[in-house]
Design a protein around this motif. Structure first.
Motif, short mmCIF file in Angstrom:
data_model
loop_
_atom_site.label_atom_id
_atom_site.label_comp_id
_atom_site.label_asym_id
_atom_site.label_seq_id
_atom_site.Cartn_x
_atom_site.Cartn_y
_atom_site.Cartn_z
N SER A 26 0.83 -1.19 0.00
CA SER A 26 0.00 0.00 0.00
C SER A 26 0.87 1.24 0.00
CB SER A 26 -0.90 0.01 1.24
OG SER A 26 -1.56 1.24 1.35
N PRO A 27 0.84 2.06 -1.08
CA PRO A 27 1.67 3.26 -1.11
C PRO A 27 1.09 4.39 -0.30
CG PRO A 27 0.37 3.11 -3.09
CD PRO A 27 0.08 1.86 -2.30
N ALA A 28 -0.10 4.22 0.25
CA ALA A 28 -0.76 5.30 0.98
C ALA A 28 -1.14 4.85 2.38
CB ALA A 28 -1.99 5.77 0.21
N ALA A 29 -0.24 4.10 3.02
CA ALA A 29 -0.53 3.59 4.35
C ALA A 29 -0.48 4.69 5.38
CB ALA A 29 0.49 2.50 4.71
N ALA A 43 -2.58 12.60 15.47
CA ALA A 43 -3.47 11.56 14.95
C ALA A 43 -3.66 11.82 13.47
CB ALA A 43 -4.81 11.58 15.67
N ASN A 44 -3.67 10.76 12.70
CA ASN A 44 -3.88 10.86 11.26
C ASN A 44 -4.93 9.83 10.89
OD1 ASN A 44 -3.80 10.58 8.47
ND2 ASN A 44 -1.65 11.12 8.35
N VAL A 45 -6.12 10.30 10.57
CA VAL A 45 -7.19 9.37 10.23
C VAL A 45 -7.29 9.17 8.73
CG1 VAL A 45 -8.48 9.97 12.30
CG2 VAL A 45 -8.92 11.24 10.20
N GLY A 46 -6.36 9.77 7.99
CA GLY A 46 -6.37 9.61 6.55
C GLY A 46 -5.16 8.84 6.08
N THR A 47 -4.58 9.27 4.96
CA THR A 47 -3.44 8.60 4.37
C THR A 47 -2.39 9.64 3.99
OG1 THR A 47 -4.26 8.76 2.11
CG2 THR A 47 -4.96 6.84 3.39
N LEU A 48 -1.24 9.14 3.53
CA LEU A 48 -0.19 10.06 3.08
C LEU A 48 -0.68 10.96 1.95
CD1 LEU A 48 2.91 7.68 2.96
CD2 LEU A 48 2.47 9.48 4.62
N ALA A 49 -1.43 10.40 1.02
CA ALA A 49 -1.88 11.17 -0.13
C ALA A 49 -3.13 11.98 0.15
CB ALA A 49 -2.15 10.22 -1.31
N ASP A 50 -3.87 11.67 1.20
CA ASP A 50 -5.10 12.39 1.52
C ASP A 50 -5.21 12.49 3.04
OD1 ASP A 50 -7.55 13.63 1.42
OD2 ASP A 50 -8.68 11.78 1.12
N PRO A 51 -4.36 13.32 3.65
CA PRO A 51 -4.25 13.32 5.11
C PRO A 51 -5.36 14.11 5.80
CG PRO A 51 -2.75 14.93 4.23
CD PRO A 51 -3.40 14.26 3.05
N ASP A 52 -5.56 13.81 7.05
CA ASP A 52 -6.45 14.58 7.92
C ASP A 52 -5.76 14.62 9.28
OD1 ASP A 52 -8.46 15.87 9.18
OD2 ASP A 52 -9.91 14.24 9.10
N TYR A 53 -4.78 15.52 9.40
CA TYR A 53 -3.95 15.56 10.59
C TYR A 53 -4.66 16.27 11.74
CZ TYR A 53 -0.12 14.54 7.36
OH TYR A 53 0.69 13.97 6.42
N TYR A 76 10.22 19.31 15.82
CA TYR A 76 9.26 19.83 14.85
C TYR A 76 8.51 18.70 14.18
CZ TYR A 76 12.37 18.36 11.09
OH TYR A 76 13.13 17.60 10.23
N ALA A 77 7.42 19.09 13.51
CA ALA A 77 6.69 18.17 12.65
C ALA A 77 6.68 18.76 11.25
CB ALA A 77 5.25 18.01 13.15
N ASP A 78 7.02 17.95 10.26
CA ASP A 78 7.02 18.37 8.87
C ASP A 78 5.89 17.60 8.17
OD1 ASP A 78 8.14 20.07 7.08
OD2 ASP A 78 9.90 18.87 6.65
N LEU A 79 4.80 18.29 7.80
CA LEU A 79 3.60 17.60 7.33
C LEU A 79 3.26 18.01 5.90
CD1 LEU A 79 1.35 18.00 10.50
CD2 LEU A 79 2.89 16.13 9.93
N PRO A 80 3.46 17.12 4.90
CA PRO A 80 3.06 17.43 3.53
C PRO A 80 1.56 17.23 3.33
CG PRO A 80 4.10 15.27 3.62
CD PRO A 80 4.16 15.83 5.01
N ILE A 81 0.87 18.24 2.78
CA ILE A 81 -0.57 18.14 2.53
C ILE A 81 -0.89 18.74 1.17
CG2 ILE A 81 -1.10 18.26 5.00
CD1 ILE A 81 -2.10 21.11 4.53
N PRO A 82 -2.00 18.34 0.54
CA PRO A 82 -2.41 18.93 -0.74
C PRO A 82 -2.75 20.41 -0.56
CG PRO A 82 -3.57 16.87 -0.31
CD PRO A 82 -2.88 17.24 0.96
N ALA A 83 -2.87 21.12 -1.69
CA ALA A 83 -3.12 22.56 -1.65
C ALA A 83 -4.42 22.91 -0.92
CB ALA A 83 -3.15 23.12 -3.08
#
Length: 418
Positions: A26-29, A43-53, A76-83
């Motif tokens: 799974s590439p989006a675990a 807490a992250n209830v989503g995925t790497l590609a569609d996060p909900d941090y 620190y926390a470095d969190l990549p998210i869509p636009a």
């Protein structure tokens, strides 16, 4: 969602690697939790590609010696998210927060929105210069923070702060030209010897004091001994071939900041006409350390759904028919890592062996590490065919495909020392 070879899947004839073959994963675990300072919870209830941090910070529980300081320790926390994504941050028992634009990326306006208090629901826009910031005396206890924004929890007037959240833009990245014709998993065993020797030769230094492997420009690597894995690649058709590291297993700490800093956090990819690990400068056809595919972005979302860091490797080279060796290693040499221990998932803050790599977890090598490499092909104007060492049936199938304008490419097991 499992990996598959997109485009001309039939052209992937074989894939047999050192220590690993093609596997479904799974590439989006979802992220795997690791040690954080007391008082900070993710807490992250989503995925790497569609996060909900969801981030909870209780300043009364954070130890006094936990600080954010560019010169000492990076908490620190470095969190990549869509636009269009947001990170929800809840704060308790904190004096104030400070918000900065962490990028001059013109594609996204950095902003945050208080969810409670007198300004609830009103988006606050930050400047486009990273030094432009706002200090909020905590009129709210819950915020939505958008990409290109740095959220700092302050300890009174202390400019170093308690904890920093860098919300990074996740950029959709263009695929290499042509068709994806193969996808390989190259595994470096946890008990491997670091016997790939990158000699300290002044003639190969570039302006950043990296070594240019084999003299290839803009292809920097650290001198010393390196761990490595390889695969033999047999090219049947002349053309342009792109090689891209699209995923790492275990997940890189560059993509998930809570992961230990492993050897493959900064992968390095090279292609050889002939490969001698005792002299890694000989026979280099092409190589890359950091892809840097975007002027502003540090994190990329591929069409196959994997999240890449800009430290993942990618290069394109025109190849004649023949047999090549694809080598996966790391920018760093063996000396940067504790090779006697397994990477610890429950590290204590500030326990890093290399402070420049995060300061939260120890850098280590001692478990299998796998890099997924995509191979893309685009025919050149004078495409030609050549002989191959593959068996007769496979060669016949490859030639049949080439009559349709396709590519025959094989990847085979390579000998290596353990």
């Amino acid at each position: 969602m499992s990996r598959s070879v997109r485009g001309v899947a039939a052209f992937s004839l074989t894939a047999v690697l050192v220590g690993a073959g093609l596997v479904a994963a799974s590439p989006a675990a979802a992220f795997t939790a690791r040690s954080l300072p007391p008082g900070v919870d993710f807490a992250n209830v989503g995925t790497l590609a569609d996060p909900d941090y969801l981030v909870d910070i209780d300043c009364s529980l954070i130890p006094d010696d936990v600080t954010y300081d560019y010169d000492t320790q990076f908490d620190y926390a470095d969190l990549p998210i869509p636009a269009d994504g947001v990170v929800t941050v809840s704060v308790l028992n904190c004096v104030s927060v400070e918000l900065y634009s962490n990028s001059d990326d013109p594609r996204v306006t950095p902003q945050y929105t208080p969810l409670d208090g007198p300004d609830a629901g009103e988006a606050q826009v930050l400047g486009t210069d990273w030094e432009s910031g706002d200090i909020d005396p905590l009129t709210a206890t819950e915020y939505e923070v958008g990409p290109n924004t740095e959220f700092i929890v302050l300890d009174g007037d202390d400019p170093t702060g308690y904890f920093v959240i860098d919300v990074e833009l996740l950029v959709d990245v263009a695929d290499p030209q042509g068709d994806r014709v193969d996808e390989l998993d190259l595994t470096i065993p946890g008990d491997a010897d670091a016997d790939m020797v990158v000699a300290d030769d002044p003639q190969y230094y570039d302006e950043f004091d990296d070594l240019e492997l084999g003299g290839v420009t803009d292809c920097g690597i650290t001198d010393g001994n390196h761990f490595w894995a390889s695969s033999e690649v047999v090219v049947e058709t002349r053309g342009f071939y792109s090689f891209r590291v699209s995923d790492l297993d275990p997940i890189s700490s560059d993509v998930d900041f809570r992961q230990p800093d492993r050897y493959m956090t900064d992968p390095f990819l090279a292609l050889y006409s002939t490969f001698d690990p005792a002299n890694a400068h000989l026979g280099v056809v092409g190589c890359n350390d950091d892809s840097d595919l975007d002027d502003y972005g540090d994190y990329y979302l591929t069409s196959s759904g994997t999240v890449m860091s800009d430290r993942y490797s990618q290069f394109t080279v025109e190849l004649q028919p023949g047999t090549y060796t694809l080598v996966l290693t790391s920018y760093d040499d063996e000396s940067e890592f504790d090779v006697t221990s397994v990477a610890a998932a429950a590290a204590t803050p500030g326990d890093a062996l290399d402070d420049t790599k995060g300061g939260l977890v120890p850098a280590a090598f001692g478990e299998d590490e796998t890099g997924t490499v995509e191979i893309w092909f685009e025919a050149s104007s004078l495409a030609a065919t050549g002989a191959s060492e593959v068996n007769g049936g496979m060669l016949a199938a490859g030639l049949a495909l080439m009559t349709l304008g396709g590519l025959a490419l094989t990847t085979r097991r390579s000998a290596r020392s353990a």
